[in-house]
Design a protein around this motif. Structure first.
Motif, PDB file in Angstrom:
ATOM      1  N   LEU A  47       0.835  -1.196   0.000  1.00  0.00           N
ATOM      2  CA  LEU A  47       0.000   0.000   0.000  1.00  0.00           C
ATOM      3  C   LEU A  47       0.872   1.248   0.000  1.00  0.00           C
ATOM      4  O   LEU A  47       2.041   1.210   0.382  1.00  0.00           O
ATOM      5  CB  LEU A  47      -0.905  -0.008   1.233  1.00  0.00           C
ATOM      6  N   SER A  48       0.285   2.367  -0.394  1.00  0.00           N
ATOM      7  CA  SER A  48       1.038   3.623  -0.360  1.00  0.00           C
ATOM      8  C   SER A  48       0.114   4.793  -0.052  1.00  0.00           C
ATOM      9  O   SER A  48      -1.097   4.738  -0.311  1.00  0.00           O
ATOM     10  CB  SER A  48       1.765   3.860  -1.685  1.00  0.00           C
ATOM     11  N   HIS A  49       0.713   5.830   0.503  1.00  0.00           N
ATOM     12  CA  HIS A  49      -0.012   7.076   0.785  1.00  0.00           C
ATOM     13  C   HIS A  49       0.940   8.228   0.505  1.00  0.00           C
ATOM     14  O   HIS A  49       2.118   8.172   0.849  1.00  0.00           O
ATOM     15  CB  HIS A  49      -0.467   7.123   2.247  1.00  0.00           C
ATOM     16  N   THR A  50       0.425   9.275  -0.153  1.00  0.00           N
ATOM     17  CA  THR A  50       1.253  10.413  -0.527  1.00  0.00           C
ATOM     18  C   THR A  50       0.790  11.685   0.172  1.00  0.00           C
ATOM     19  O   THR A  50      -0.410  11.979   0.203  1.00  0.00           O
ATOM     20  CB  THR A  50       1.215  10.634  -2.057  1.00  0.00           C
ATOM     21  N   ILE A  51       1.750  12.402   0.722  1.00  0.00           N
ATOM     22  CA  ILE A  51       1.494  13.717   1.310  1.00  0.00           C
ATOM     23  C   ILE A  51       2.325  14.726   0.529  1.00  0.00           C
ATOM     24  O   ILE A  51       3.561  14.633   0.506  1.00  0.00           O
ATOM     25  CB  ILE A  51       1.881  13.757   2.801  1.00  0.00           C
ATOM     26  N   SER A  52       1.674  15.680  -0.128  1.00  0.00           N
ATOM     27  CA  SER A  52       2.384  16.683  -0.920  1.00  0.00           C
ATOM     28  C   SER A  52       2.405  18.009  -0.173  1.00  0.00           C
ATOM     29  O   SER A  52       1.376  18.452   0.357  1.00  0.00           O
ATOM     30  CB  SER A  52       1.725  16.851  -2.291  1.00  0.00           C
ATOM     31  N   LEU A  53       3.586  18.625  -0.142  1.00  0.00           N
ATOM     32  CA  LEU A  53       3.790  19.832   0.650  1.00  0.00           C
ATOM     33  C   LEU A  53       4.355  20.950  -0.199  1.00  0.00           C
ATOM     34  O   LEU A  53       5.122  20.718  -1.130  1.00  0.00           O
ATOM     35  CB  LEU A  53       4.778  19.536   1.796  1.00  0.00           C
ATOM     36  N   LYS A  54       3.989  22.177   0.150  1.00  0.00           N
ATOM     37  CA  LYS A  54       4.568  23.346  -0.506  1.00  0.00           C
ATOM     38  C   LYS A  54       5.801  23.752   0.295  1.00  0.00           C
ATOM     39  O   LYS A  54       5.753  24.596   1.196  1.00  0.00           O
ATOM     40  CB  LYS A  54       3.554  24.495  -0.559  1.00  0.00           C
ATOM     41  N   THR A  55       6.907  23.100  -0.025  1.00  0.00           N
ATOM     42  CA  THR A  55       8.147  23.321   0.711  1.00  0.00           C
ATOM     43  C   THR A  55       9.312  22.817  -0.139  1.00  0.00           C
ATOM     44  O   THR A  55       9.122  22.413  -1.286  1.00  0.00           O
ATOM     45  CB  THR A  55       8.116  22.604   2.080  1.00  0.00           C
ATOM     46  N   VAL A  56      10.506  22.822   0.432  1.00  0.00           N
ATOM     47  CA  VAL A  56      11.681  22.238  -0.210  1.00  0.00           C
ATOM     48  C   VAL A  56      12.219  21.144   0.704  1.00  0.00           C
ATOM     49  O   VAL A  56      11.959  21.128   1.908  1.00  0.00           O
ATOM     50  CB  VAL A  56      12.769  23.303  -0.481  1.00  0.00           C
ATOM     51  N   GLU A  57      12.974  20.220   0.124  1.00  0.00           N
ATOM     52  CA  GLU A  57      13.422  19.064   0.894  1.00  0.00           C
ATOM     53  C   GLU A  57      14.284  19.444   2.091  1.00  0.00           C
ATOM     54  O   GLU A  57      14.210  18.812   3.153  1.00  0.00           O
ATOM     55  CB  GLU A  57      14.187  18.090  -0.015  1.00  0.00           C
ATOM     56  N   SER A  58      15.120  20.457   1.936  1.00  0.00           N
ATOM     57  CA  SER A  58      16.020  20.831   3.028  1.00  0.00           C
ATOM     58  C   SER A  58      15.261  21.269   4.273  1.00  0.00           C
ATOM     59  O   SER A  58      15.741  21.112   5.399  1.00  0.00           O
ATOM     60  CB  SER A  58      16.960  21.951   2.576  1.00  0.00           C
ATOM     61  N   GLU A  59      14.046  21.795   4.090  1.00  0.00           N
ATOM     62  CA  GLU A  59      13.265  22.278   5.237  1.00  0.00           C
ATOM     63  C   GLU A  59      12.690  21.138   6.065  1.00  0.00           C
ATOM     64  O   GLU A  59      12.433  21.291   7.258  1.00  0.00           O
ATOM     65  CB  GLU A  59      12.134  23.188   4.745  1.00  0.00           C
ATOM     66  N   ILE A  60      12.492  19.983   5.438  1.00  0.00           N
ATOM     67  CA  ILE A  60      11.874  18.872   6.162  1.00  0.00           C
ATOM     68  C   ILE A  60      12.822  17.702   6.378  1.00  0.00           C
ATOM     69  O   ILE A  60      12.447  16.697   6.994  1.00  0.00           O
ATOM     70  CB  ILE A  60      10.624  18.357   5.406  1.00  0.00           C
ATOM     71  N   ALA A  61      14.058  17.802   5.881  1.00  0.00           N
ATOM     72  CA  ALA A  61      14.983  16.663   5.887  1.00  0.00           C
ATOM     73  C   ALA A  61      15.200  16.086   7.281  1.00  0.00           C
ATOM     74  O   ALA A  61      15.113  14.869   7.487  1.00  0.00           O
ATOM     75  CB  ALA A  61      16.313  17.074   5.262  1.00  0.00           C
ATOM     76  N   LYS A  62      15.493  16.936   8.238  1.00  0.00           N
ATOM     77  CA  LYS A  62      15.807  16.461   9.589  1.00  0.00           C
ATOM     78  C   LYS A  62      14.603  15.785  10.228  1.00  0.00           C
ATOM     79  O   LYS A  62      14.706  14.694  10.803  1.00  0.00           O
ATOM     80  CB  LYS A  62      16.287  17.627  10.458  1.00  0.00           C
ATOM     81  N   SER A  63      13.433  16.431  10.122  1.00  0.00           N
ATOM     82  CA  SER A  63      12.217  15.865  10.727  1.00  0.00           C
ATOM     83  C   SER A  63      11.817  14.558  10.042  1.00  0.00           C
ATOM     84  O   SER A  63      11.392  13.599  10.701  1.00  0.00           O
ATOM     85  CB  SER A  63      11.071  16.878  10.621  1.00  0.00           C
ATOM     86  N   LEU A  64      11.965  14.513   8.714  1.00  0.00           N
ATOM     87  CA  LEU A  64      11.588  13.308   7.984  1.00  0.00           C
ATOM     88  C   LEU A  64      12.536  12.154   8.298  1.00  0.00           C
ATOM     89  O   LEU A  64      12.111  10.992   8.388  1.00  0.00           O
ATOM     90  CB  LEU A  64      11.583  13.599   6.484  1.00  0.00           C
ATOM     91  N   THR A  65      13.803  12.475   8.489  1.00  0.00           N
ATOM     92  CA  THR A  65      14.778  11.447   8.866  1.00  0.00           C
ATOM     93  C   THR A  65      14.410  10.813  10.196  1.00  0.00           C
ATOM     94  O   THR A  65      14.509   9.596  10.373  1.00  0.00           O
ATOM     95  CB  THR A  65      16.187  12.058   8.951  1.00  0.00           C
ATOM     96  N   LYS A  66      13.937  11.623  11.135  1.00  0.00           N
ATOM     97  CA  LYS A  66      13.538  11.092  12.446  1.00  0.00           C
ATOM     98  C   LYS A  66      12.344  10.141  12.301  1.00  0.00           C
ATOM     99  O   LYS A  66      12.309   9.072  12.939  1.00  0.00           O
ATOM    100  CB  LYS A  66      13.181  12.225  13.406  1.00  0.00           C
ATOM    101  N   VAL A  67      11.363  10.518  11.481  1.00  0.00           N
ATOM    102  CA  VAL A  67      10.213   9.633  11.267  1.00  0.00           C
ATOM    103  C   VAL A  67      10.676   8.308  10.661  1.00  0.00           C
ATOM    104  O   VAL A  67      10.240   7.239  11.080  1.00  0.00           O
ATOM    105  CB  VAL A  67       9.172  10.306  10.346  1.00  0.00           C
ATOM    106  N   GLN A  68      11.581   8.366   9.685  1.00  0.00           N
ATOM    107  CA  GLN A  68      12.087   7.139   9.077  1.00  0.00           C
ATOM    108  C   GLN A  68      12.858   6.299  10.092  1.00  0.00           C
ATOM    109  O   GLN A  68      12.687   5.073  10.160  1.00  0.00           O
ATOM    110  CB  GLN A  68      12.978   7.469   7.886  1.00  0.00           C
ATOM    111  N   ASP A  69      13.683   6.938  10.912  1.00  0.00           N
ATOM    112  CA  ASP A  69      14.452   6.203  11.918  1.00  0.00           C
ATOM    113  C   ASP A  69      13.549   5.528  12.938  1.00  0.00           C
ATOM    114  O   ASP A  69      13.876   4.451  13.458  1.00  0.00           O
ATOM    115  CB  ASP A  69      15.420   7.148  12.642  1.00  0.00           C
ATOM    116  N   ASP A  70      12.408   6.136  13.218  1.00  0.00           N
ATOM    117  CA  ASP A  70      11.464   5.573  14.187  1.00  0.00           C
ATOM    118  C   ASP A  70      10.554   4.518  13.571  1.00  0.00           C
ATOM    119  O   ASP A  70       9.807   3.842  14.291  1.00  0.00           O
ATOM    120  CB  ASP A  70      10.601   6.686  14.792  1.00  0.00           C
TER     121      ASP A  70
END
Length: 249
Positions: free
Chosen positions: A174-197
């Motif tokens: 299965l897959s789910h997509t969340i699209s954001l009006k941003t750039v990758e550098s702005e969410i990189a750290k937070s997204l890395t934490k979600v992946q690590d968890d």
């Protein structure tokens, strides 16, 4: 996503026309989406030329390290359609006329139309299992875990349904997509934490350009909807904290 998914596959795109850029490959997406729907994860995609040794070596490697291998292209009537012969050599099987395939095409074409070129399409590895073609008659085939399909996208797509009974898969991916009006550098750290968890969930980040503005689509993939929902909630939590706009695509 758990990298040890029980059922996996490789896709082998065969054709000089793909490598030259003359023809755009859409078969990878078609096959991959179909495999995901029946719980088979695609591990690798290769694009290779119409060269016998390259086909033989690629097939023999991929079939040993994947549950399934899907080839596309090279099973037509012309001189450069050498996939069937190459598969015969990969499995050390005789290359011969498949009697059932011959009957199918003999009946499919009008009298006098089943010429020498078209008869080339019934030459296959000995005892190959046919993959019926509801669109243009000429069947594909499989030997053990290697499934050989035509390169024409509409024909290939029409043949996949007939394979479902031969493919053993797991739970749909299965897959789910969340699209954001941003750039990758702005969410990189937070997204890395979600992946690590959530190491058993696959999370991808993909930039896009829409209506003159940059954005990022985050794609969450798993066989477990609850795990997708958990990751989605964690992502939306930091998105809200950062006051990033969620966009509809």
């Amino acid at each position: 996503m758990n990298q040890n998914t029980k059922f996996n596959a490789a896709i082998l795109i065969i054709g000089n026309e793909i490598l030259s850029g003359r023809t755009q490959d859409t078969n990878t997406s078609t096959i991959a989406q179909w495999l995901n729907s029946i719980g088979v994860k695609v591990n690798e995609v290769r694009v290779i030329p119409d060269i016998e040794n390259t086909i033989v070596e690629s097939v023999n490697h991929l079939r040993k390290v994947n549950s399934y291998v899907f080839t596309t292209g090279g099973i037509g009537p012309t001189h450069d359609d050498i996939t069937a012969l190459s598969i015969s050599k990969a499995f050390s099987l005789e290359y011969e006329i498949h009697k059932e395939a011959f009957k199918i095409l003999e009946s499919y074409y009008k009298v006098g139309e089943f010429n020498e070129g078209r008869q080339k399409m019934v030459w296959m590895p000995r005892n190959a299992n046919l993959i019926l073609n509801p669109t243009s008659g000429a069947p594909g085939f499989n030997v053990e875990n290697v499934f050989c399909l035509p390169g024409v996208p509409s024909i290939l797509k029409s043949m996949l349904g007939g394979l479902k009974s031969r493919i053993v898969g797991g739970d749909p991916i299965l897959s789910h997509t969340i699209s954001l009006k941003t750039v990758e550098s702005e969410i990189a750290k937070s997204l890395t934490k979600v992946q690590d968890d959530n190491k058993d969930v696959e999370i991808g980040s993909y930039p896009f350009f829409q209506a003159g503005k940059l954005g990022v689509s985050i794609v969450i993939r798993s066989e477990d909807q609850l795990k997708i929902d958990k990751c989605s909630s964690e992502i939306l939590e930091f998105v809200n904290q950062k006051k990033i706009e969620v966009v509809v695509r």
